[in-house]
Design an enzyme around this catalytic site. Structure first.
Site, PDB file in Angstrom:
ATOM      1  N   THR A  68       0.835  -1.201   0.000  1.00  0.00           N
ATOM      2  CA  THR A  68       0.000   0.000   0.000  1.00  0.00           C
ATOM      3  C   THR A  68       0.867   1.247   0.000  1.00  0.00           C
ATOM      4  O   THR A  68       1.702   1.438   0.897  1.00  0.00           O
ATOM      5  CB  THR A  68      -0.936  -0.003   1.220  1.00  0.00           C
ATOM      6  OG1 THR A  68      -1.912  -1.028   1.038  1.00  0.00           O
ATOM      7  CG2 THR A  68      -1.649   1.322   1.373  1.00  0.00           C
ATOM      8  N   HIS A 104      -7.133   5.682  -0.608  1.00  0.00           N
ATOM      9  CA  HIS A 104      -7.193   5.278   0.798  1.00  0.00           C
ATOM     10  C   HIS A 104      -8.532   5.642   1.418  1.00  0.00           C
ATOM     11  O   HIS A 104      -8.609   6.019   2.595  1.00  0.00           O
ATOM     12  CB  HIS A 104      -6.047   5.903   1.600  1.00  0.00           C
ATOM     13  CG  HIS A 104      -5.511   5.005   2.674  1.00  0.00           C
ATOM     14  ND1 HIS A 104      -4.528   4.071   2.456  1.00  0.00           N
ATOM     15  CD2 HIS A 104      -5.841   4.868   3.981  1.00  0.00           C
ATOM     16  CE1 HIS A 104      -4.266   3.424   3.579  1.00  0.00           C
ATOM     17  NE2 HIS A 104      -5.062   3.885   4.523  1.00  0.00           N
TER      18      HIS A 104
END
Length: 392
Positions: free
Chosen positions: A159, A281
Site C-alpha cells: 500500500t 485510501h
C-alpha cells in the site's frame, strides 16, 4: 423481502445498524475522512455521475456469471474485502471478516496492522492476501510478508496511498494508546450507551487489545498499534527500486495499492506488479484528491493487458461494481461496508453485505443484457465530459 432483525437489504441499512450498535467514538473512527472529507465525499458522488446506457433486450442465460479471478484466486463475485487495520467493531475482528467472506465465496485483504495473526485468519478463509505498508526496512518487511505466507497468505499487497496527512480522521475522536483505568473512565459514557457492544466483548474474554501481531518477528512480543505506527513514521518513503526489490523477493501475486496516475501505473508494472489498485485510501489521505473511479479509465488505458486493475473507494451498491467493471476494473475492494456489516451482524453481517452486492450486480447485468461480468464494456456506461477532471 423487507429487512428483518437478522438480515438487512441494503448497505445503507448495515451502516444504520452499525451506528446504533457501536459506541460513538468507534463509529466515527470508521466514518471519518481526512480534513474536510472532500475526497471521501467525491468517492461517493462520482459513482452517481456515471449513468448506465439504456437497458437492452438480449438472449441471456437464466443465471448470470459473476465469477472472476483476482491475484490467482477464484472468487464468486468481483468484490473482495479491502485490508483495514484494527477491526475492533466486533470481538472476532478480522476472523469475523474471514468467515463472512468465506461464506460469500470471495477473498479478503489482511492489514499488517490487523488485530489477528495471519494464520488465524487464513484458517477461516484461505483466500487471503497480506498487506504491508512501507513501514520498516527492506529485510523486516520481507520477513513479515514471509511469515504471513507461512500462515496461509497467497498474495502480497503493498500500500502506497498513505503519507501521514495532518487532520487525519476528520470528525472522529482520538483513539487511545491503551485501555488503562483512566482511559476506560473517560470512555465509559460512550460505552455504556451501547451495552450490547460491551457485552459482546465481555463474552469473548474482555475489551479489545491494541496490539498488532503481524508486525512481530519470531521471538518478539506483538507491538502496540501506536508504537508500530510511530516507528513507521520514521521510515523514509519507498522508491520504485524498493518496490522492485520486494517484488523480486516475493514469490507470488503482487499488488501495488494506491495508484492514481497513469505514469505511476506504468512504473508499478515496470517494478513487477501483477496487479494495481486505483485507490485514494478511502478519502483518508490527501484531502482534495479526486475520487478513485475518476482515475480508473486513464490507469486502465496505461496498463492495458499487462496487469489486473482493481478499484477501491466509494462502492456501496452492486451497480457501482458494474460501473467500475465496465470502465476496465477486474474487481473492486470494499472497506467501510465490510466493517458496517461486521458491526451489524458479525460474520453473517459481512456475508449479508456481499450478498447485497451480488444481487445488485446480477440485476445490473440483466438490465444491460450481459451474461457475465466479463462481458461488460465501456459502452455500457455514460460518463460526463469532465468526469476524469484532468486525470486522463
Amino acid at each position: 423481502m423487507a429487512s428483518t432483525r437478522d438480515w438487512f437489504e441494503t448497505v445503507a441499512e448495515a451502516r444504520r445498524r452499525a451506528r446504533r450498535r457501536l459506541p460513538g467514538p468507534v463509529f466515527l473512527a470508521i466514518e471519518a475522512g481526512s480534513e474536510a472529507g472532500v475526497t471521501r465525499a467525491d468517492n461517493l458522488a462520482a459513482f452517481a455521475e456515471i449513468k448506465f446506457a439504456p437497458p437492452r433486450l438480449a438472449d441471456l442465460p437464466q443465471v448470470r456469471d459473476l465469477r472472476t479471478t483476482v491475484l490467482g484466486t477464484d472468487i464468486a463475485l468481483p468484490v473482495l474485502a479491502s485490508p483495514v487495520g484494527a477491526q475492533a467493531v466486533h470481538p472476532l475482528g478480522e476472523v469475523g471478516v474471514a468467515l463472512g467472506t468465506r461464506d460469500a465465496g470471495t477473498a479478503m485483504g489482511l492489514s499488517e496492522f490487523a488485530s489477528r495473526p495471519a494464520a488465524a485468519v487464513a484458517a477461516a478463509n484461505p483466500k487471503l492476501f497480506f498487506q504491508v505498508h512501507w513501514s520498516a526496512d527492506r529485510d523486516t518487511l520481507l520477513k513479515r510478508a514471509e511469515l504471513a505466507k507461512a500462515g496461509g497468505a497467497t498474495a502480497l499487497i503493498v500500500t502506497l496511498d498513505w503519507s501521514f496527512p495532518g487532520g487525519r480522521d476528520w470528525g472522529s475522536p482520538s483513539i487511545p494508546e491503551r485501555l488503562d483505568l483512566k482511559t476506560l473512565a473517560r470512555l465509559a459514557p460512550a460505552g455504556l450507551a451501547r451495552p450490547g457492544y460491551l457485552l459482546d466483548w465481555l463474552r469473548h474474554g474482555g475489551l479489545p487489545g491494541l496490539t498488532v501481531p503481524n508486525m512481530a518477528l519470531p521471538g518478539q512480543p506483538a507491538p502496540g498499534f501506536f508504537a508500530a505506527y510511530r516507528d513507521w513514521m520514521t521510515v523514509p518513503p519507498p522508491t520504485w527500486a524498493d518496490i522492485a526489490w520486494l517484488r523480486e523477493h516475493w514469490d507470488g501475486p503482487f499488488l501495488v495499492k494506491g495508484v492514481m496516475r497513469p505514469e505511476d501505473a506504468r512504473r508499478a508494472i515496470d517494478a513487477g506488479a501483477t496487479a494495481i489498485s486505483v485507490s485514494n485510501h478511502g478519502g483518508n489521505n490527501l484531502d482534495g484528491t479526486p475520487a478513485s473511479i475518476r482515475a480508473l479509465p486513464a490507469v486502465v488505458a496505461a496498463v492495458g493487458d499487462r496487469a489486473e486493475v482493481l478499484l477501491d473507494g466509494g462502492v456501496r451498491r452492486g451497480g457501482d461494481v458494474v460501473k467500475a467493471l465496465a470502465l476496465g476494473a477486474r474487481a473492486v475492494m470494499i472497506g467501510r461496508p465490510v466493517l458496517w456489516g461486521l458491526a451489524a451482524g458479525g460474520p453473517s453481517g459481512v456475508r449479508n453485505v456481499f450478498g447485497i452486492l451480488h444481487s445488485g450486480i446480477d440485476s445490473a447485468l440483466l438490465a444491460l443484457g450481459r451474461a457475465s461480468v466479463r462481458d461488460l464494456v465501456a459502452d455500457d456506461v455514460i460518463l460526463p465530459a469532465d468526469f476524469s477532471r484532468g486525470l486522463a
